[in-house]
Each structure stands twice: as structure tokens, then as C-alpha cells.
Design a protein around this motif. Structure first.
Motif, PDB file in Angstrom:
ATOM      1  N   PHE A   1      15.564  75.394  28.182  1.00 23.68           N
ATOM      2  CA  PHE A   1      16.914  75.824  27.827  1.00 23.68           C
ATOM      3  C   PHE A   1      16.841  76.849  26.504  1.00 23.68           C
ATOM      4  N   GLU A   2      15.680  77.279  26.496  1.00 22.32           N
ATOM      5  CA  GLU A   2      15.599  78.254  25.225  1.00 22.32           C
ATOM      6  C   GLU A   2      16.235  79.516  25.577  1.00 22.32           C
ATOM      7  N   GLY A   3      17.176  80.033  24.501  1.00 23.30           N
ATOM      8  CA  GLY A   3      18.061  80.933  24.641  1.00 23.30           C
ATOM      9  C   GLY A   3      19.157  81.057  25.550  1.00 23.30           C
ATOM     10  N   ILE A   4      19.545  79.770  25.984  1.00 23.03           N
ATOM     11  CA  ILE A   4      20.605  79.435  26.809  1.00 23.03           C
ATOM     12  C   ILE A   4      21.610  78.524  26.084  1.00 23.03           C
ATOM     13  N   GLU A   5      22.990  79.169  26.150  1.00 25.75           N
ATOM     14  CA  GLU A   5      24.238  78.369  25.529  1.00 25.75           C
ATOM     15  C   GLU A   5      25.081  77.835  26.701  1.00 25.75           C
ATOM     16  N   PHE A   6      25.806  76.791  26.165  1.00 26.12           N
ATOM     17  CA  PHE A   6      26.734  75.907  27.280  1.00 26.12           C
ATOM     18  C   PHE A   6      28.110  76.205  26.900  1.00 26.12           C
ATOM     19  N   LEU A   7      28.695  76.731  27.819  1.00 27.31           N
ATOM     20  CA  LEU A   7      30.086  77.167  27.477  1.00 27.31           C
ATOM     21  C   LEU A   7      30.997  75.944  27.331  1.00 27.31           C
ATOM     22  N   ASN A   8      30.693  74.830  28.341  1.00 22.34           N
ATOM     23  CA  ASN A   8      31.596  73.693  28.524  1.00 22.34           C
ATOM     24  C   ASN A   8      30.770  72.546  28.256  1.00 22.34           C
ATOM     25  N   LYS A   9      30.587  72.439  26.969  1.00 25.85           N
ATOM     26  CA  LYS A   9      29.664  71.210  26.616  1.00 25.85           C
ATOM     27  C   LYS A   9      30.193  69.917  26.582  1.00 25.85           C
TER      28      LYS A   9
ATOM     29  N   LEU B   1      16.730  61.199  44.491  1.00 22.21           N
ATOM     30  CA  LEU B   1      17.107  62.586  44.783  1.00 22.21           C
ATOM     31  C   LEU B   1      18.848  62.825  44.301  1.00 22.21           C
ATOM     32  N   ARG B   2      19.421  61.878  44.684  1.00 22.69           N
ATOM     33  CA  ARG B   2      21.137  61.983  44.517  1.00 22.69           C
ATOM     34  C   ARG B   2      21.421  61.837  43.151  1.00 22.69           C
ATOM     35  N   LEU B   3      20.546  61.036  42.285  1.00 20.95           N
ATOM     36  CA  LEU B   3      20.743  61.041  40.966  1.00 20.95           C
ATOM     37  C   LEU B   3      20.471  62.226  40.144  1.00 20.95           C
ATOM     38  N   VAL B   4      19.464  62.911  40.589  1.00 24.78           N
ATOM     39  CA  VAL B   4      18.846  64.166  40.094  1.00 24.78           C
ATOM     40  C   VAL B   4      19.729  65.365  40.529  1.00 24.78           C
ATOM     41  N   ALA B   5      20.283  65.327  41.585  1.00 17.92           N
ATOM     42  CA  ALA B   5      21.400  66.354  42.194  1.00 17.92           C
ATOM     43  C   ALA B   5      22.538  66.018  41.182  1.00 17.92           C
ATOM     44  N   LEU B   6      23.181  65.051  41.085  1.00 20.62           N
ATOM     45  CA  LEU B   6      24.110  64.456  39.985  1.00 20.62           C
ATOM     46  C   LEU B   6      23.869  65.435  38.847  1.00 20.62           C
ATOM     47  N   ALA B   7      22.947  65.214  38.271  1.00 17.04           N
ATOM     48  CA  ALA B   7      22.592  65.712  36.866  1.00 17.04           C
ATOM     49  C   ALA B   7      22.537  67.138  36.818  1.00 17.04           C
ATOM     50  N   CYS B   8      21.986  67.701  37.924  1.00 17.27           N
ATOM     51  CA  CYS B   8      21.906  69.235  37.923  1.00 17.27           C
ATOM     52  C   CYS B   8      23.399  69.718  38.023  1.00 17.27           C
ATOM     53  N   ILE B   9      24.492  68.953  38.797  1.00 20.31           N
ATOM     54  CA  ILE B   9      25.807  69.456  38.946  1.00 20.31           C
ATOM     55  C   ILE B   9      26.444  69.237  37.519  1.00 20.31           C
ATOM     56  N   ILE B  10      25.948  68.266  36.904  1.00 20.50           N
ATOM     57  CA  ILE B  10      26.726  68.225  35.580  1.00 20.50           C
ATOM     58  C   ILE B  10      26.369  69.352  34.689  1.00 20.50           C
ATOM     59  N   VAL B  11      25.027  69.594  34.697  1.00 14.98           N
ATOM     60  CA  VAL B  11      24.477  70.802  34.102  1.00 14.98           C
ATOM     61  C   VAL B  11      25.222  72.109  34.295  1.00 14.98           C
ATOM     62  N   ALA B  12      25.499  72.219  35.615  1.00 18.15           N
ATOM     63  CA  ALA B  12      26.186  73.641  36.259  1.00 18.15           C
ATOM     64  C   ALA B  12      27.607  73.496  35.652  1.00 18.15           C
ATOM     65  N   LEU B  13      28.131  72.281  35.783  1.00 17.54           N
ATOM     66  CA  LEU B  13      29.651  72.265  35.073  1.00 17.54           C
ATOM     67  C   LEU B  13      29.691  72.726  33.514  1.00 17.54           C
ATOM     68  N   ALA B  14      28.683  72.389  32.896  1.00 15.72           N
ATOM     69  CA  ALA B  14      28.549  72.683  31.326  1.00 15.72           C
ATOM     70  C   ALA B  14      28.410  74.106  31.473  1.00 15.72           C
ATOM     71  N   ARG B  15      28.234  74.969  32.457  1.00 13.49           N
ATOM     72  CA  ARG B  15      27.956  76.434  32.377  1.00 13.49           C
ATOM     73  C   ARG B  15      26.827  77.007  31.592  1.00 13.49           C
ATOM     74  N   PRO B  16      25.757  76.808  31.727  1.00 11.03           N
ATOM     75  CA  PRO B  16      24.666  77.495  31.132  1.00 11.03           C
ATOM     76  C   PRO B  16      24.759  79.067  31.153  1.00 11.03           C
TER      77      PRO B  16
ATOM     78  N   LYS C   1      23.932  81.213  34.367  1.00 10.39           N
ATOM     79  CA  LYS C   1      22.775  80.337  34.809  1.00 10.39           C
ATOM     80  C   LYS C   1      23.113  79.319  35.689  1.00 10.39           C
ATOM     81  N   PHE C   2      24.524  78.963  35.883  1.00 11.14           N
ATOM     82  CA  PHE C   2      25.051  77.598  36.470  1.00 11.14           C
ATOM     83  C   PHE C   2      24.610  77.621  38.304  1.00 11.14           C
ATOM     84  N   ARG C   3      24.513  78.786  38.760  1.00  4.68           N
ATOM     85  CA  ARG C   3      24.190  79.040  40.140  1.00  4.68           C
ATOM     86  C   ARG C   3      22.829  78.201  40.574  1.00  4.68           C
TER      87      ARG C   3
END
Length: 334
Positions: free
Chosen positions: A2-10, A62-77, A307-309
Motif C-alpha cells: 500500500f505504499e503511495g496509496i491513500e484511502f478516500l473512505n477510511k 476463500l470467502r473470508l479473504v474475498a470479504l476482506a478484499c471487498i472492504i478494501v475496495a469500499l475504502a477506495r484506494p 485502485k479499488f477495481r
């Protein structure tokens, strides 16, 4: 990662607290769904060496990791590329007119007046990166040490090279020093033109009257800050030259024509200062530095790359993999 990445919706990161709850729910649910049968012996049953039953928990992982990825995507990196463009206005042209007469070797400032001035003036020059600066030396006569230039290295080297010498005629020609500085600035197109005139004595030589030099400064719109350098009372100053070429020092009354210096500063729109010690001299240059500011416009351009995609794609692939495994490889164990 996550170096150089900011999150719009922390705030969405709070959803990570649901992951331990999901793990706890899965563990409790798994225990309730597992039936137990007590038997005296298992000798009549053949056991399988397959590890698939043990790996069925991989589906939940796998479902748990997928959920974590969705949360990161919602934070809008996103990454932010910031480019800066500076627009410089026409800066200030400054000429420092420095008295280099023998009295500048007096030791009431440490190590002496001239060296103390050079140290403070060098810091002043370094703090004016957007201005052009020149140096004029004067004693009984005056000459340009450095024309106004934006190359601070040249100015600093010239300042460092200033030493008392017998080439310049002895005395203190304040009018000549001021007039020479005016001559360096009269054709300047800068929005502001400044002279910093420093002396530790009285005008006692030269062919130009200080008041005439002041009028020249007024005519060309040049503001003059004057500095009287020297302690109050007596100072250890050069009084004679020994046969070996070294100065003999003695206690000498400090005489500064403050009336003249105040008048020069007043009529040209500047200000008069008196520096009685190293600290006061430093404060004076700091004050001049604050009084004369160069305006600079700075434009910043921001280029955002979402980077959320990436995390959405990863989550989708994991959920697809879980679906395929659930209804193929692990279908018999669920």
C-alpha cells in the motif's frame, strides 16, 4: 503493497471487525452441524486416506479473504501523483553595501565586526532564493564586488572573500558606497529595489555627499535600510600598524553617525537599525528578511488513479473459485 496509496473512505475499515465475528460464527455453526456417534470399535470400517474433508474449511477461508478484499475496495484506494508548478513574480533586487574600513576589525562583535557581518549576511542570502543580490564594498572609495545576480553561489563566494585590505583608500565614504549601490540598481526592472547599507563610522571621505546619494535613491525608487554596527561606548579597535604588518589594538570610542543613517533610511522609505552585538545583528537581518518578501504563486496538479477495481476482481475470483470447489471437489463433504 500500500505504499503511495491513500484511502478516500477510511471509515469502511471498521468493517474488518466483522471478520472475527464471522470466524466465531463459522466455528460455532460447524460444531452444531457435526453429528457424533459413539461406537465400541471401528475395526469393521475401512478408513480413507483422503485429506479433502480436512480441506473443506478452505472454502470459508476463500470467502473470508474475498470479504476482506471487498472492504478494501469500499475504502477506495487510489494513488496520487502531485506535480507542482511554481510561477515566480518579478523578485526583489538587493545590493548589500558593506563598509570594509579598518574599524570593521574591531572586536566588540565576535570574532570581529566584519566576520560577524559575513556570517549573518550569508544566512540572509541563503534565505532569498528567488531574489537577485549584489555586493558593494566601500571604505574611502567604493566599488562593485559582485553585480546583482541570481547565482547565490557567486554571491556567497564573493561575500566570503571580503577582507580588509590596503588597496582601497582608507576612510568611510558612506555617500560613495550608497551611490555605487544605486548605480547597480537604477536600471533594474524588479518590482522592488533594496539597498542594505552597513557602516560602523561617520562619513569622512569620498566625493559624493550622502544626501545627494539619497536623492539618487529616491529618484530611482530604491529603498535603503541602514545599519549602524558597533557597541555603545568603547571598543577594542585597530589603532596602529606594527612593523610586521599586524594591527595594534586599543580602546577606541565608537562613533556612528546615526543621524545621517536615520535620515537616509527615512527619506528613501527604509528603516534604520543599530547592531550592538552578534545577536542583534542577526535579528536585524531577520527583520529585513520579513519586511521584504517575494511573492510566489504555486500551482499543484493532482492526478488520481483508482485502485479499488483490483480488489473487486480478486474478490470476484475468490468467490468464483469457492463456488466451483463447493459444487465439484467438496460436494460430497458439505
Amino acid at each position: 503493497m500500500f505504499e503511495g496509496i491513500e484511502f478516500l473512505n477510511k471509515a469502511f475499515f471498521w468493517l474488518f471487525l466483522t471478520l472475527p465475528i464471522a470466524v466465531l460464527w463459522y466455528v460455532l455453526k460447524h460444531k452444531k452441524q457435526t453429528a457424533q456417534l459413539k461406537m465400541s470399535s471401528l475395526k469393521g470400517f475401512s478408513t480413507s486416506g483422503s485429506i479433502l474433508p480436512k480441506l473443506r474449511h478452505l472454502l470459508f477461508a476463500l470467502r473470508l479473504v474475498a470479504l476482506a478484499c471487498i472492504i478494501v475496495a469500499l475504502a477506495r484506494p487510489r494513488t496520487v501523483d502531485v506535480s507542482t508548478k511554481t510561477k515566480k513574480t518579478r523578485g526583489i533586487d538587493i545590493v548589500m553595501a558593506i563598509d570594509v574600513s579598518a574599524s570593521m576589525l574591531a572586536k566588540d562583535l565576535k570574532p570581529n565586526r566584519l566576520e560577524a557581518l559575513k556570517e549573518v549576511a550569508s544566512e540572509f542570502i541563503k534565505g532569498r532564493p528567488n531574489d537577485r543580490i549584489g555586493i558593494v564594498e566601500y571604505a574611502g572609495e567604493a566599488y562593485t564586488k559582485t553585480p546583482i545576480t541570481s547565482d547565490k553561489n557567486i554571491v556567497l563566494r564573493s561575500l566570503n572573500d571580503i577582507k580588509y585590505n590596503t588597496i582601497i583608500e582608507g576612510g568611510t565614504a558612506i555617500g560613495m558606497g550608497l551611490a555605487t549601490a544605486v548605480n547597480r540598481l537604477k536600471d533594474s526592472k524588479a518590482k522592488s529595489k533594496i539597498i542594505i547599507l552597513l557602516t560602523d563610522g561617520v562619513n569622512n571621505s569620498g566625493t559624493i555627499n550622502p544626501k545627494i546619494a539619497s536623492e539618487l535613491a529616491i529618484e530611482f525608487g530604491i529603498k535603503t535600510y541602514t545599519i549602524g554596527l558597533g557597541s555603545n561606548g568603547m571598543a577594542l579597535s585597530p589603532i596602529a600598524l606594527r612593523p610586521n604588518g599586524q594591527f595594534q589594538y586599543g580602546r577606541v570610542q565608537v562613533e556612528i553617525d546615526e543621524v545621517l543613517l536615520k535620515e537616509i533610511a527615512q527619506v528613501t522609505g527604509g528603516k534604520y537599525f543599530r547592531a550592538t552585538n552578534n545577536k542583534k545583528l542577526e535579528q536585524i537581518y531577520d527583520e529585513i528578511n520579513k519586511l521584504e518578501k517575494t511573492e510566489i504563486e504555486e500551482f499543484k496538479y493532482y492526478n488520481y488513479q483508482e485502485k479499488f477495481r483490483f480488489f473487486v476482481y480478486i474478490a470476484g475470483l475468490l468467490l468464483l473459485l469457492e463456488f466451483i470447489l463447493r459444487y465439484t471437489v467438496f460436494r460430497s463433504f458439505i
